[in-house]
Scaffold this motif. Structure first.
Motif, PDB file in Angstrom:
ATOM      1  N   HIS A   1      63.691  42.526  44.131  1.00 31.24           N
ATOM      2  CA  HIS A   1      64.760  43.659  43.030  1.00 31.24           C
ATOM      3  C   HIS A   1      65.308  44.341  43.455  1.00 31.24           C
ATOM      4  O   HIS A   1      66.631  44.988  42.651  1.00 31.24           O
ATOM      5  CB  HIS A   1      63.266  44.269  42.380  1.00 31.24           C
ATOM      6  CG  HIS A   1      62.839  43.677  41.297  1.00 31.24           C
ATOM      7  ND1 HIS A   1      61.935  43.140  41.359  1.00 31.24           N
ATOM      8  CD2 HIS A   1      62.906  43.549  39.929  1.00 31.24           C
ATOM      9  CE1 HIS A   1      61.092  42.183  39.572  1.00 31.24           C
ATOM     10  NE2 HIS A   1      61.838  42.571  38.857  1.00 31.24           N
ATOM     11  N   ALA A   2      64.873  44.630  45.260  1.00 30.95           N
ATOM     12  CA  ALA A   2      65.395  45.423  45.535  1.00 30.95           C
ATOM     13  C   ALA A   2      67.439  45.084  46.071  1.00 30.95           C
ATOM     14  O   ALA A   2      67.944  45.618  46.397  1.00 30.95           O
ATOM     15  CB  ALA A   2      65.037  45.931  46.783  1.00 30.95           C
ATOM     16  N   ARG A   3      66.840  43.682  46.468  1.00 29.10           N
ATOM     17  CA  ARG A   3      68.138  42.523  46.947  1.00 29.10           C
ATOM     18  C   ARG A   3      69.116  42.455  45.412  1.00 29.10           C
ATOM     19  O   ARG A   3      69.907  42.772  45.855  1.00 29.10           O
ATOM     20  CB  ARG A   3      67.624  41.419  47.674  1.00 29.10           C
ATOM     21  CG  ARG A   3      66.901  41.488  48.487  1.00 29.10           C
ATOM     22  CD  ARG A   3      66.851  39.861  50.135  1.00 29.10           C
ATOM     23  NE  ARG A   3      66.300  40.555  51.060  1.00 29.10           N
ATOM     24  CZ  ARG A   3      64.989  39.946  50.630  1.00 29.10           C
ATOM     25  NH1 ARG A   3      64.293  39.090  49.843  1.00 29.10           N
ATOM     26  NH2 ARG A   3      64.871  39.835  52.040  1.00 29.10           N
ATOM     27  N   SER A   4      68.777  42.681  44.433  1.00 29.15           N
ATOM     28  CA  SER A   4      69.253  42.439  43.265  1.00 29.15           C
ATOM     29  C   SER A   4      70.366  43.449  43.197  1.00 29.15           C
ATOM     30  O   SER A   4      70.925  43.673  42.011  1.00 29.15           O
ATOM     31  CB  SER A   4      68.660  41.662  41.784  1.00 29.15           C
ATOM     32  OG  SER A   4      67.653  42.867  41.385  1.00 29.15           O
ATOM     33  N   ASP A   5      69.630  44.867  43.683  1.00 28.16           N
ATOM     34  CA  ASP A   5      69.967  46.464  43.673  1.00 28.16           C
ATOM     35  C   ASP A   5      70.903  46.302  44.780  1.00 28.16           C
ATOM     36  O   ASP A   5      71.552  47.652  44.793  1.00 28.16           O
ATOM     37  CB  ASP A   5      69.017  46.881  42.800  1.00 28.16           C
ATOM     38  CG  ASP A   5      68.627  47.283  40.931  1.00 28.16           C
ATOM     39  OD1 ASP A   5      69.541  46.739  40.990  1.00 28.16           O
ATOM     40  OD2 ASP A   5      67.710  47.317  41.449  1.00 28.16           O
ATOM     41  N   GLY A   6      71.449  45.202  45.899  1.00 33.00           N
ATOM     42  CA  GLY A   6      71.951  45.751  46.549  1.00 33.00           C
ATOM     43  C   GLY A   6      71.549  46.185  47.295  1.00 33.00           C
ATOM     44  O   GLY A   6      72.179  46.529  48.336  1.00 33.00           O
ATOM     45  N   TYR A   7      70.317  46.574  48.197  1.00 36.60           N
ATOM     46  CA  TYR A   7      69.259  46.829  48.952  1.00 36.60           C
ATOM     47  C   TYR A   7      69.642  45.873  49.809  1.00 36.60           C
ATOM     48  O   TYR A   7      69.353  44.826  49.879  1.00 36.60           O
ATOM     49  CB  TYR A   7      67.897  47.537  48.582  1.00 36.60           C
ATOM     50  CG  TYR A   7      67.773  48.838  47.806  1.00 36.60           C
ATOM     51  CD1 TYR A   7      67.488  50.055  48.449  1.00 36.60           C
ATOM     52  CD2 TYR A   7      68.254  49.398  46.498  1.00 36.60           C
ATOM     53  CE1 TYR A   7      67.976  51.246  47.835  1.00 36.60           C
ATOM     54  CE2 TYR A   7      68.926  50.002  45.690  1.00 36.60           C
ATOM     55  CZ  TYR A   7      67.886  51.294  46.038  1.00 36.60           C
ATOM     56  OH  TYR A   7      68.253  52.667  46.145  1.00 36.60           O
ATOM     57  N   GLN A   8      69.580  46.477  51.380  1.00 37.51           N
ATOM     58  CA  GLN A   8      69.376  45.815  52.726  1.00 37.51           C
ATOM     59  C   GLN A   8      67.140  45.143  52.501  1.00 37.51           C
ATOM     60  O   GLN A   8      67.195  46.894  53.049  1.00 37.51           O
ATOM     61  CB  GLN A   8      69.764  45.951  53.903  1.00 37.51           C
ATOM     62  CG  GLN A   8      69.845  44.944  55.393  1.00 37.51           C
ATOM     63  CD  GLN A   8      70.417  45.871  55.895  1.00 37.51           C
ATOM     64  OE1 GLN A   8      71.278  47.084  55.765  1.00 37.51           O
ATOM     65  NE2 GLN A   8      70.359  45.121  56.689  1.00 37.51           N
ATOM     66  N   VAL A   9      66.553  44.754  52.678  1.00 34.30           N
ATOM     67  CA  VAL A   9      65.110  44.635  52.761  1.00 34.30           C
ATOM     68  C   VAL A   9      64.711  44.911  54.460  1.00 34.30           C
ATOM     69  O   VAL A   9      65.202  43.707  54.649  1.00 34.30           O
ATOM     70  CB  VAL A   9      64.531  43.746  51.932  1.00 34.30           C
ATOM     71  CG1 VAL A   9      63.313  44.220  51.838  1.00 34.30           C
ATOM     72  CG2 VAL A   9      65.330  44.044  50.473  1.00 34.30           C
ATOM     73  N   GLY A  10      64.089  45.650  54.842  1.00 34.88           N
ATOM     74  CA  GLY A  10      63.639  45.482  56.111  1.00 34.88           C
ATOM     75  C   GLY A  10      62.053  45.027  55.886  1.00 34.88           C
ATOM     76  O   GLY A  10      61.301  45.272  54.595  1.00 34.88           O
ATOM     77  N   PRO A  11      61.084  44.618  57.105  1.00 42.06           N
ATOM     78  CA  PRO A  11      60.181  44.326  57.097  1.00 42.06           C
ATOM     79  C   PRO A  11      58.954  45.851  56.768  1.00 42.06           C
ATOM     80  O   PRO A  11      59.138  47.081  57.277  1.00 42.06           O
ATOM     81  CB  PRO A  11      59.690  43.764  58.099  1.00 42.06           C
ATOM     82  CG  PRO A  11      60.903  44.024  59.530  1.00 42.06           C
ATOM     83  CD  PRO A  11      61.749  44.156  58.259  1.00 42.06           C
TER      84      PRO A  11
END
Length: 454
Positions: free
Chosen positions: A444-454
């Motif tokens: 969901h975060a990526r679909s909103d344009g977020y860079q996702v970290g561990p």
């Protein structure tokens, strides 16, 4: 007048009446310091904000049904201010109605409200890039007034150090308990999660059918996992998030919850489900939950008589010297960068977030503004409903909301409801679903344009 937004965006007249001259000097200084132009500069920086030509006129305020009373009281107290009070869903459950309408207004070049209330705490994630919300902390609202908010309360409104909204109320979590049952059964109110778990196990054995809490709502992770410092969504930048739902902090709390679900002391029925009051009235020994549980759940839904319900601090893990609580809701007020009536809009915004007449005496939730919160707590004390003085635990919790749980553009509640709740209903454990929850958050975060970290 008061109007209600229809699903198609039209308005249906209703009833209405209110305002206050507060920020004339501050707004005048701001307007003198900037050049009036069409639609404001980039929202990322306050010194680029350029108000539109200030023509005054009717003040348009959007509120949800709960905040309608606030707008009407302001109109009653300030009859000389022409107001158009419009009700909408308040973006309840992350409806994105406000964002959709602002996108339309941005295309047509008109229609923006002057001030708007949202039940969501993450509106700045889209409203700042959309240049909808005006910066507040470098001219529009005095610093000495802003200093009155509870520590961290306005964090969801900060973007690169600039404040773009004001928090209406807090929903910090505490431990609600039935003081009568605690005394009758000889139990002590738990101070730690270990004590909470042990007491729930005693309840399962000695008083089966009684509850220690509920995990049936989409906001359950905000009560338990947020308070347990589970790093499910730590916002690290405007479009960056760290997601780690399998950390020791997450698995420890999830394991505790799984055990109590299994022994029947945690229900998977939501507190607002149709059968909750029917099935559990008089059967709750204790329940972690937000500040608004006292009135909304215990008094209204469960009809618990006066003098039984008490409030204690949220349990903490033994040895943890940094108390942490969760947060379930609250709301924010935004002032439009397109307002041609900044003076009236600023006056209303200040009044509605700080006034004792509304926040201290009428607001259903714990005010984010400290002085109003004191009035609100005093009124709760004089109601005679609670079994103890609720002020100390609520005031302490207001400054203990764990900052590691952020306010991203994506809805954590919607993700939990779609990912974990169905599994709970099928008998799966929360621990077993933590990896799936992490994947869903990241997607969901990526679909909103977020860079996702561990």
């Amino acid at each position: 007048m008061t109007a209600k937004l229809d699903p198609d965006g039209g308005t249906t007249p209703r009833t209405g009446p209110r305002r206050i001259p507060l920020l004339a000097g501050v707004v005048a200084l701001l307007l003198a310091a900037v050049t009036a132009c069409g639609d404001g500069g980039p929202a990322k920086a306050q010194n680029e904000f350029k108000p539109v030509e200030q023509t005054g006129g009717t003040l348009t305020v959007w509120v949800d049904s709960t905040r309608l009373a606030a707008a009407q009281l302001y109109q009653k107290q300030n009859p000389s201010v022409p107001m158009n009070i419009v009700t909408y869903d308040g973006d309840a459950n992350g409806s994105n109605y406000l964002q959709t309408k602002v996108s339309l207004f941005n295309r047509t070049g008109n229609g923006w409200p002057d001030v708007v209330f949202s039940s969501q705490n993450n509106e700045t994630t889209w409203a700042v890039p959309a240049k909808f919300t005006a910066p507040l902390n470098k001219g529009l609202i005095p610093k000495d007034l802003l200093d009155g908010w509870a520590p961290g309360a306005n964090d969801p409104c900060l973007v690169d150090g600039t404040l773009y909204c004001l928090r209406n109320d807090l929903s910090q979590t505490v431990l609600w308990y039935d003081a009568t049952l605690m005394k009758e059964w000889g139990y002590q109110v738990p101070a730690t999660w270990e004590q909470y778990e042990a007491l729930a196990k005693r309840v399962a054995a000695e008083h089966p059918g009684y509850l220690a809490g509920s995990v049936g709502d989409a906001f359950a992770p905000e009560i338990y996992l947020w308070a347990g410092k589970c790093g499910a969504n730590q916002i690290t930048g405007p479009k960056a998030v760290t997601v780690n739902t399998t950390s020791p902090e997450c698995t420890r709390m999830a394991s505790l919850l799984d055990g109590l679900i299994k022994n029947g002391t945690l229900t998977t029925s939501g507190v607002f489900s149709s059968d909750f009051g029917k099935n559990h009235a008089g059967k709750i020994l204790m329940m972690p939950g937000p500040a608004w549980f006292g009135g909304s759940v215990f008094r209204e839904t469960l009809k618990v008589p006066a003098g039984r319900i008490g409030v204690a601090p949220m349990p903490q893990w033994s040895g943890d010297t940094s108390p942490s609580v969760g947060n379930v809701g609250g709301g924010t007020w935004l002032l439009s960068a397109h307002s041609a009536n900044l003076k009236a809009a600023g006056d209303f915004l200040t009044w509605v977030t700080t006034s004792d007449d509304y926040q201290g005496k009428l607001s259903p939730g714990y005010p984010a503004y400290g002085p109003a919160a004191k009035t609100w707590l005093a009124n709760q004390a004089t109601s005679g409903y609670y079994a103890n003085d609720i002020a100390a635990p609520l005031q302490a919790a207001a400054g203990q909301v764990w900052p590691g749980w952020g306010y991203g553009q994506f809805s954590q509640e919607a993700i939990w409801a779609a990912t974990v709740t169905p599994g709970l209903n099928e008998g799966k454990t929360i621990v077993s679903m933590l990896p799936e929850w992490q994947t869903a958050i990241a997607n969901h975060a990526r679909s909103d344009g977020y860079q996702v970290g561990p």
